[in-house]
Design a protein around this motif. Structure first.
Motif, short mmCIF file in Angstrom:
data_model
loop_
_atom_site.label_atom_id
_atom_site.label_comp_id
_atom_site.label_asym_id
_atom_site.label_seq_id
_atom_site.Cartn_x
_atom_site.Cartn_y
_atom_site.Cartn_z
N ARG A 1 4.85 -5.75 3.61
CA ARG A 1 4.79 -7.15 4.03
C ARG A 1 6.11 -7.79 3.59
O ARG A 1 6.35 -8.00 2.39
CB ARG A 1 3.60 -7.87 3.41
CG ARG A 1 2.26 -7.29 3.84
CD ARG A 1 1.09 -8.18 3.44
NE ARG A 1 1.20 -9.48 4.10
CZ ARG A 1 0.38 -10.50 3.86
NH1 ARG A 1 -0.60 -10.37 2.99
NH2 ARG A 1 0.55 -11.65 4.48
N CYS B 1 2.69 5.14 9.19
CA CYS B 1 1.67 6.17 9.36
C CYS B 1 2.35 7.53 9.21
O CYS B 1 3.33 7.80 9.89
CB CYS B 1 1.02 6.06 10.74
SG CYS B 1 0.53 4.38 11.21
N VAL C 1 -7.55 -1.04 2.57
CA VAL C 1 -7.52 0.27 3.22
C VAL C 1 -8.71 1.08 2.74
O VAL C 1 -9.01 1.10 1.54
CB VAL C 1 -6.20 1.02 2.93
CG1 VAL C 1 -6.25 2.45 3.48
CG2 VAL C 1 -5.02 0.28 3.54
N THR D 1 4.74 -7.60 9.06
CA THR D 1 3.90 -6.57 8.45
C THR D 1 4.18 -5.27 9.19
O THR D 1 4.01 -5.20 10.41
CB THR D 1 2.41 -6.93 8.56
OG1 THR D 1 2.18 -8.19 7.93
CG2 THR D 1 1.55 -5.87 7.91
N VAL E 1 2.78 -4.39 12.95
CA VAL E 1 1.46 -5.05 12.99
C VAL E 1 1.64 -6.53 13.34
O VAL E 1 0.91 -7.07 14.19
CB VAL E 1 0.73 -4.88 11.65
CG1 VAL E 1 -0.61 -5.62 11.67
CG2 VAL E 1 0.52 -3.40 11.34
N ALA F 1 3.33 -1.18 9.25
CA ALA F 1 2.54 -0.04 8.79
C ALA F 1 3.34 1.24 9.00
O ALA F 1 4.00 1.41 10.03
CB ALA F 1 1.22 0.04 9.54
N HIS G 1 0.85 -1.19 0.00
CA HIS G 1 0.00 0.00 0.00
C HIS G 1 0.88 1.23 0.00
O HIS G 1 1.92 1.26 0.69
CB HIS G 1 -0.89 0.06 1.24
CG HIS G 1 -2.11 -0.80 1.19
ND1 HIS G 1 -3.17 -0.55 0.34
CD2 HIS G 1 -2.45 -1.91 1.90
CE1 HIS G 1 -4.11 -1.47 0.53
NE2 HIS G 1 -3.70 -2.31 1.45
N TYR H 1 -6.88 0.66 7.96
CA TYR H 1 -6.26 -0.56 7.43
C TYR H 1 -6.95 -1.74 8.09
O TYR H 1 -6.88 -1.91 9.31
CB TYR H 1 -4.75 -0.56 7.72
CG TYR H 1 -4.09 -1.91 7.53
CD1 TYR H 1 -4.11 -2.56 6.31
CD2 TYR H 1 -3.45 -2.54 8.60
CE1 TYR H 1 -3.51 -3.81 6.15
CE2 TYR H 1 -2.83 -3.77 8.45
CZ TYR H 1 -2.88 -4.41 7.22
OH TYR H 1 -2.28 -5.64 7.07
N PHE I 1 -0.23 6.87 4.26
CA PHE I 1 -0.19 5.52 4.84
C PHE I 1 0.47 4.57 3.85
O PHE I 1 0.10 4.54 2.67
CB PHE I 1 -1.59 5.02 5.17
CG PHE I 1 -1.62 3.63 5.77
CD1 PHE I 1 -1.33 3.45 7.11
CD2 PHE I 1 -1.88 2.53 4.98
CE1 PHE I 1 -1.33 2.18 7.66
CE2 PHE I 1 -1.88 1.24 5.53
CZ PHE I 1 -1.61 1.07 6.87
N SER I 2 1.44 3.82 4.35
CA SER I 2 2.08 2.77 3.55
C SER I 2 2.10 1.49 4.36
O SER I 2 2.02 1.51 5.60
CB SER I 2 3.52 3.15 3.17
OG SER I 2 3.55 4.30 2.37
N LEU I 3 2.21 0.36 3.66
CA LEU I 3 2.27 -0.93 4.34
C LEU I 3 3.27 -1.82 3.63
O LEU I 3 3.23 -1.96 2.40
CB LEU I 3 0.89 -1.61 4.36
CG LEU I 3 0.85 -2.83 5.29
CD1 LEU I 3 0.52 -2.40 6.71
CD2 LEU I 3 -0.16 -3.86 4.81
N GLU J 1 -5.32 1.35 17.30
CA GLU J 1 -5.78 0.05 16.81
C GLU J 1 -7.13 -0.27 17.45
O GLU J 1 -7.35 0.03 18.63
CB GLU J 1 -4.82 -1.07 17.20
CG GLU J 1 -3.45 -1.00 16.58
CD GLU J 1 -2.61 -2.22 16.94
OE1 GLU J 1 -1.94 -2.74 16.05
OE2 GLU J 1 -2.63 -2.64 18.12
#
Length: 269
Positions: free
Chosen positions: A34, A107, A221, A103, A55, A105, A16, A189, A30-32, A157
């Motif tokens: 994995r 922010c 998302v 994972t 995460v 995240a 993301h 997310y 926002f990035s994600l 969360e």
């Protein structure tokens, strides 16, 4: 597919990447990532501050000229244990090397140089019950207004049990009129347990100019540029979401939808 619903664009690596430009707003990014064990990710924050949220899994992190060691403990987000996080100010770099599959995240919001890099959690974060009946959900506050860790970011969360509602009664934070209400853009997310399920999120304004109801899958998302934004977890499927909010001031003040204000009033008694 609505522009408010963003699907991951892969299964590994950076899956993301939401910027103010791609979202059509001003503040939240926002990035994600994995990552497989041994994989890495690195970014420069530029004019943005960042909170890295582990995460799931573990990673060795260097940021802002410091070695922060291995962050992360829970291997499955639905363990609900407090997350390991790291605040990185604007005009700094960070790098993460995955010790396990993980994972991460990222922010993002405007940084003003007002805070130093620091660990956030797991100490000081405790799972807190909120709501009543089938509106009960469980919160891990990472960096909300009471925690003076950031210049702009508000991050939390939320775990919503199967068959329950969350971000409900419906509320909005889309006007800059403090202390009555604040303007905060927001991303959700989403994760689901079991992962093959779905959840529901509606984003709507009282005048109907925005009204989108989305079926969210594990890893999606949702963008909330304005309006109300309740979520529902169907029977059999537990829902997690990570919220990122930011706006012109770091305060969370909201207004309920008049149609459901009576529920908020009743439950406050």
């Amino acid at each position: 597919m609505t522009d408010l619903l963003r699907k991951p664009f892969g299964t590994h690596g950076k899956v993301h990447e939401i910027t103010p430009q791609s979202a059509g707003w001003r503040y939240v990014g926002f990035s994600l990532y994995r990552l497989r064990a041994g994989g890495s990710a690195a970014e420069a924050t530029g004019d943005r501050e960042a909170i890295l949220v582990m995460v799931e899994g573990k990673a060795a992190i260097n940021a802002a000229g410091q070695d922060w060691g291995v962050l992360g403990e829970r291997m499955d987000v639905f363990e609900k244990t407090p997350p390991h996080c790291l605040y990185v100010p604007n005009n700094q770099d960070w790098e993460a090397v995955a010790e396990t599959d993980c994972t991460i995240a990222v922010c993002l919001a405007p940084g003003k140089g007002g805070h130093e890099a620091r660990r956030i959690g797991p100490d000081g974060i405790s799972l807190t019950e909120r709501g009543t009946g089938t509106n009960t959900r469980y919160i891990n506050n990472i960096a909300m207004e009471a925690e003076d860790y950031c210049d702009s970011l508000l991050v939390t969360e939320v775990f919503t049990p199967a068959g329950h509602w969350s971000s409900y009664p419906s509320h909005r934070h889309d006007e800059d009129d403090f202390p009555r209400i604040t303007y905060l853009e927001e991303t959700y997310y989403h994760r689901l347990n079991p992962s093959q399920g779905f959840g529901i999120q509606r984003v709507y304004t009282e005048d109907g100019t925005l009204d989108e109801t989305m079926a969210v899958s594990d890893g999606d998302v949702v963008l909330v540029p304005r309006g109300h934004h309740p979520c529902g977890a169907p029977y059999g499927f537990e829902m997690y979401y990570l919220n990122v909010m930011a706006g012109p001031r770091r305060n969370w003040r909201f207004q309920a939808d008049p149609a459901v204000q009576w529920i908020m009033d009743r439950d406050a008694k």
